[in-house]
Motif scaffolding. Structure first.
Motif, PDB file in Angstrom:
ATOM      1  N   MET A  39      -4.157   2.575  -0.266  1.00  0.00           N
ATOM      2  CA  MET A  39      -4.303   1.654   0.861  1.00  0.00           C
ATOM      3  C   MET A  39      -3.725   0.295   0.474  1.00  0.00           C
ATOM      4  N   LYS A  40      -2.762  -0.182   1.267  1.00  0.00           N
ATOM      5  CA  LYS A  40      -2.110  -1.452   0.984  1.00  0.00           C
ATOM      6  C   LYS A  40      -2.752  -2.577   1.805  1.00  0.00           C
ATOM      7  N   ILE A  41      -2.957  -3.721   1.142  1.00  0.00           N
ATOM      8  CA  ILE A  41      -3.539  -4.890   1.794  1.00  0.00           C
ATOM      9  C   ILE A  41      -2.594  -6.064   1.599  1.00  0.00           C
ATOM     10  N   ASP A  42      -2.185  -6.701   2.682  1.00  0.00           N
ATOM     11  CA  ASP A  42      -1.298  -7.852   2.594  1.00  0.00           C
ATOM     12  C   ASP A  42      -1.989  -8.970   1.821  1.00  0.00           C
ATOM     13  N   PRO A  43      -1.333  -9.560   0.812  1.00  0.00           N
ATOM     14  CA  PRO A  43      -1.989 -10.577  -0.022  1.00  0.00           C
ATOM     15  C   PRO A  43      -2.235 -11.908   0.684  1.00  0.00           C
ATOM     16  N   VAL A  44      -1.578 -12.148   1.817  1.00  0.00           N
ATOM     17  CA  VAL A  44      -1.750 -13.418   2.538  1.00  0.00           C
ATOM     18  C   VAL A  44      -2.671 -13.251   3.732  1.00  0.00           C
ATOM     19  N   THR A  45      -2.378 -12.265   4.579  1.00  0.00           N
ATOM     20  CA  THR A  45      -3.161 -12.074   5.804  1.00  0.00           C
ATOM     21  C   THR A  45      -4.330 -11.110   5.609  1.00  0.00           C
ATOM     22  N   TYR A  46      -4.306 -10.304   4.545  1.00  0.00           N
ATOM     23  CA  TYR A  46      -5.300  -9.259   4.276  1.00  0.00           C
ATOM     24  C   TYR A  46      -5.259  -8.150   5.323  1.00  0.00           C
ATOM     25  N   GLU A  47      -4.103  -8.010   5.989  1.00  0.00           N
ATOM     26  CA  GLU A  47      -3.918  -6.903   6.925  1.00  0.00           C
ATOM     27  C   GLU A  47      -3.839  -5.599   6.144  1.00  0.00           C
ATOM     28  N   VAL A  48      -4.494  -4.561   6.680  1.00  0.00           N
ATOM     29  CA  VAL A  48      -4.546  -3.261   6.019  1.00  0.00           C
ATOM     30  C   VAL A  48      -3.492  -2.339   6.618  1.00  0.00           C
ATOM     31  N   ASP A  49      -2.719  -1.704   5.749  1.00  0.00           N
ATOM     32  CA  ASP A  49      -1.753  -0.707   6.183  1.00  0.00           C
ATOM     33  C   ASP A  49      -2.506   0.615   6.368  1.00  0.00           C
ATOM     34  N   MET A  50      -2.767   0.946   7.624  1.00  0.00           N
ATOM     35  CA  MET A  50      -3.582   2.118   7.931  1.00  0.00           C
ATOM     36  C   MET A  50      -2.806   3.428   7.783  1.00  0.00           C
ATOM     37  N   SER A  51      -1.474   3.364   7.727  1.00  0.00           N
ATOM     38  CA  SER A  51      -0.672   4.594   7.707  1.00  0.00           C
ATOM     39  C   SER A  51      -0.839   5.372   6.409  1.00  0.00           C
ATOM     40  N   ALA A  52      -1.228   4.682   5.347  1.00  0.00           N
ATOM     41  CA  ALA A  52      -1.360   5.344   4.049  1.00  0.00           C
ATOM     42  C   ALA A  52      -2.773   5.836   3.788  1.00  0.00           C
ATOM     43  N   GLY A  53      -3.627   5.795   4.818  1.00  0.00           N
ATOM     44  CA  GLY A  53      -5.010   6.205   4.639  1.00  0.00           C
ATOM     45  C   GLY A  53      -5.882   5.030   4.207  1.00  0.00           C
ATOM     46  N   THR A  54      -7.170   5.187   4.364  1.00  0.00           N
ATOM     47  CA  THR A  54      -8.092   4.097   4.042  1.00  0.00           C
ATOM     48  C   THR A  54      -9.287   4.619   3.252  1.00  0.00           C
ATOM     49  N   HIS A  55     -10.003   3.696   2.694  1.00  0.00           N
ATOM     50  CA  HIS A  55     -11.256   4.014   2.019  1.00  0.00           C
ATOM     51  C   HIS A  55     -12.164   2.787   2.138  1.00  0.00           C
ATOM     52  N   PRO A  56     -13.472   2.937   1.968  1.00  0.00           N
ATOM     53  CA  PRO A  56     -14.379   1.790   2.095  1.00  0.00           C
ATOM     54  C   PRO A  56     -14.032   0.693   1.087  1.00  0.00           C
ATOM     55  N   LEU A  57     -14.120  -0.552   1.540  1.00  0.00           N
ATOM     56  CA  LEU A  57     -13.839  -1.700   0.681  1.00  0.00           C
ATOM     57  C   LEU A  57     -15.102  -2.541   0.526  1.00  0.00           C
ATOM     58  N   TYR A  58     -15.380  -2.950  -0.707  1.00  0.00           N
ATOM     59  CA  TYR A  58     -16.493  -3.870  -0.945  1.00  0.00           C
ATOM     60  C   TYR A  58     -15.961  -5.288  -0.744  1.00  0.00           C
ATOM     61  N   VAL A  59     -16.236  -5.854   0.412  1.00  0.00           N
ATOM     62  CA  VAL A  59     -15.650  -7.133   0.808  1.00  0.00           C
ATOM     63  C   VAL A  59     -16.616  -8.293   0.590  1.00  0.00           C
ATOM     64  N   TRP A  60     -17.807  -8.202   1.184  1.00  0.00           N
ATOM     65  CA  TRP A  60     -18.745  -9.329   1.160  1.00  0.00           C
ATOM     66  C   TRP A  60     -19.780  -9.120   0.058  1.00  0.00           C
ATOM     67  N   GLU A  61     -19.697  -9.946  -0.959  1.00  0.00           N
ATOM     68  CA  GLU A  61     -20.633  -9.866  -2.073  1.00  0.00           C
ATOM     69  C   GLU A  61     -22.037 -10.276  -1.637  1.00  0.00           C
TER      70      GLU A  61
END
Length: 238
Positions: A1-23
């Motif tokens: 799963m690719k995440i844009d380093p500036v906007t944090y947009e997720v590239d959904m075409s490559a599949g996704t998985h849960p992300l631990y975002v908010w500590e």
């Protein structure tokens, strides 16, 4: 799963998985600030438009003082939590810094802002998905919450200092606020006006959170409880 380093947009075409975002510190801070804001807004209304005083001895009719105490206490806790949040933005993960450093220099990020505006106004059926805050939410958090909180805290502490007089340390720290705005009434007016800014922000924040959780491609409300951002779709733009 690719995440844009500036906007944090997720590239959904490559599949996704849960992300631990908010500590955990961010999640606890979020709900504690929410309680403080509700107390401050409710008591702020009553301070701006006091209830009719009860008849009787002053020691038996202390209602307004309790309202002021609740307002001051919530304001002090709010201030401490805000400072704590600044600290965690420095030591926490990359998502904890989003609301303090929006990438205003990025055209791709601004395209995301306009895209989210169109999406929330039902001008677009779908939108991109983001690992943290989407660009519009990030801009709103920075402009309304972060900058608005700074104004509320500074003017609030100045008004609190006023009650102690000019010969105490409170005024040595915040007396400059009255000089900046001209007089105490101007400070009070600005403080009261920014209460409405926070009310508007809170309503918009709740609307966007509930709407995204129901209609969007990832979880929003539960992520501020568990910390996990879950994606509902695995391909295409949502």
């Amino acid at each position: 799963m690719k995440i844009d380093p500036v906007t944090y947009e997720v590239d959904m075409s490559a599949g996704t998985h849960p992300l631990y975002v908010w500590e955990a510190p961010v999640r606890v801070w979020h709900w504690a600030m929410m309680v403080c804001m509700f107390v401050m807004i409710a008591t702020g209304f009553l301070i701006g438009a006091p209830m009719v005083a009860n008849l009787g001895d002053t020691w038996a009719t202390y209602d307004f003082a309790y309202i002021r105490f609740a307002h001051f206490a919530a304001g002090m806790i709010y201030t401490v939590l805000f400072i704590y949040r600044l600290y965690w933005a420095a030591v926490g993960n990359k998502y904890s810094r989003q609301i303090f450093i929006p990438p205003l220099w990025s055209w791709k990020w601004w395209k995301g802002v306009f895209g989210q505006v169109a999406y929330y106004l039902f001008m677009k059926k779908t939108s991109a998905e983001y690992a943290g805050h989407n660009p519009l939410a990030q801009l709103a958090m920075f402009g309304f919450f972060v900058l608005g909180s700074i104004v509320l805290i500074v003017t609030g502490l100045a008004l609190y200092a006023q009650a102690w007089g000019w010969d105490v340390y409170w005024m040595s720290w915040f007396g400059w606020v009255f000089t900046l705005f001209g007089d105490a009434q101007a400070v009070r007016t600005v403080h009261h006006a920014f209460m409405y800014v926070m009310i508007i922000f809170t309503i918009a924040h709740m609307y966007m959170s509930f709407r995204e959780d129901i209609m969007g491609g990832c979880t929003t409300l539960s992520s501020m409880t568990t910390g996990l951002r879950m994606f509902k779709h695995t391909g295409g733009e949502h």
